[in-house]
Motif scaffolding. Structure first.
Motif: not given
Ligand SMILES: Nc1ncnc2c1ncn2[C@@H]1O[C@H](COP(=O)(O)OP(=O)(O)O)[C@@H](O)[C@H]1O
Ligand SMILES: [Mg+2]
Lengths: 285, 62
Positions: B55, B1, B33, B57-62, B3
């Motif tokens: 971000l 990772m 980024t 995918r991190l916040y939206e997918s399961d 950032w």
């Protein structure tokens, strides 16, 4: 299922578990244990449940000698029942039986919050509760109390129910109130911008109290505001968040001292609090 | 990772080298980024072995 108050964010699972426990039609008193790190919303949940159901809530304010703790509990009970006479408890046995007697016709939650504070000065308390809840005891069978013991020391609270402990196998609920994960936290702070949400999460994690109390709801709304927000709030010596890391570490060593032997003096005195929240503004670039 | 860095083939090469020492079924690359087009292309052709997690995918997918 009891309605969740509208000012409570998320916690649907926790609320459902608690509701199920306090409304269960089991015809005797039952025991539940609630734990989770400080400032995650345990008291918030339990007080809300007591309000919604007419339950009794008592939160020990700090470690006080046993007679003082019993007196404070008596005062809270008097306020709750409106009794003209004061409650004067000689020991925890009397106090617990009085708590059980609060719920005779219908189940209500009876909460002892900050239970580790109480148990610290009254080592007998877990066995007193065990005896009070003995399976065939008349006072237990006559009561519908949903006795809830709550505390922030997860190790202390889980050891209450573990191994050879008196309350082992007695609890019908063992609820852990976890910190919000990063997605829930983003929603709690109302941060739509993913980058900003991640940055704020790096700094504050998912502790709800930080927004509600330490920050008075002041969170950055745009990613460009992030650096100034960190400097103005988190790295501001007048904001309690500035000392939070130190406080958390101190709380930890205080809490583990309930259950584990104290570390040797040498390791204690060589411990140095680290700088407050890591300098996270550089991540914003 | 990383950032603040746009992740590219160089990052993948490093990870592949590590994977020769410690075999892995999937390689996950995270970035706050974004990812270089070449890496995105490599991920598309990797049959799921290379996963890029930004971000969204991190916040939206399961
Ligand atoms: N689910 C929630 N929704 C909204 N605010 C919450 C929630 N949980 C906690 N808070 C806020 O965090 C504060 C601290 O919670 P508190 O119940 O005192 O934590 P704990 O008892 O776990 O130490 C509460 O006063 C409240 O303002
Ligand atoms: Mg509390």
């Amino acid at each position: 299922m009891i309605d969740k108050p509208s000012d409570m964010f998320d916690r649907d699972g926790e609320w459902a578990q608690l509701s199920r426990f306090v409304t269960s039609t089991f015809e005797r008193a039952t025991l539940g244990v609630v734990s989770g790190r400080r400032r995650q919303g345990k008291t918030f949940l339990l007080q809300a449940m007591c309000e919604a159901t007419g339950g009794f809530y008592f939160g020990a304010s700090e470690v006080v000698p046993k007679p003082e703790a019993l007196r404070q509990l008596g005062d809270a009970l008097r306020e709750f029942t409106g009794s003209p006479a004061a409650y004067r408890f000689q020991d925890w046995g009397q106090a617990i039986d009085t708590l059980l007697a609060l719920a005779t016709d219908r189940p209500i939650p009876v909460v002892l919050d900050e239970f580790p504070y109480l148990a610290r000065e009254s080592k007998e308390l877990p066995s007193v509760i065990q005896n009070a809840l003995a399976p065939r005891r008349t006072q237990r069978l006559a009561s519908r109390a949903r006795l809830l013991l709550c505390g922030s020391s997860i190790s202390f609270m889980s050891e209450l129910l573990a191994g050879q402990a008196p309350l082992r196998g007695r609890a019908g609920l063992e609820l852990i109130v976890a910190t919000f994960d990063f997605r829930v936290a983003a929603e709690y702070w109302g941060l739509r911008d993913r980058r900003l949400a991640a940055l704020v999460y790096f700094v504050l994690g998912g502790t709800p109290a930080y927004r509600a109390e330490q920050l008075d709801g002041e969170t950055p709304q745009r990613v460009e505001e992030f650096d100034d927000w960190v400097i103005g709030h988190v790295l501001n010596p007048a904001n309690p968040l500035f000392r939070e890391v130190r406080m958390l570490l101190a709380e930890r060593s205080f809490q583990t001292s309930f259950t584990t032997p104290r570390p040797a003096r040498a390791t204690r005195s060589t411990w140095r609090p680290s700088a407050p929240m890591a300098n996270s503004s550089r991540w914003a670039r | 990772m990383k950032w603040g860095e746009t992740i590219g083939m160089g990052h993948l090469a490093r990870l592949e080298k590590i994977a020769t020492l410690r075999p892995a079924r999937r390689l996950l690359l995270f970035s706050g980024t974004g990812f270089m087009p070449q890496l995105e292309e490599a991920a598309r052709r990797s049959a799921g072995r290379i996963q890029l997690i930004g971000l969204d995918r991190l916040y939206e997918s399961d």
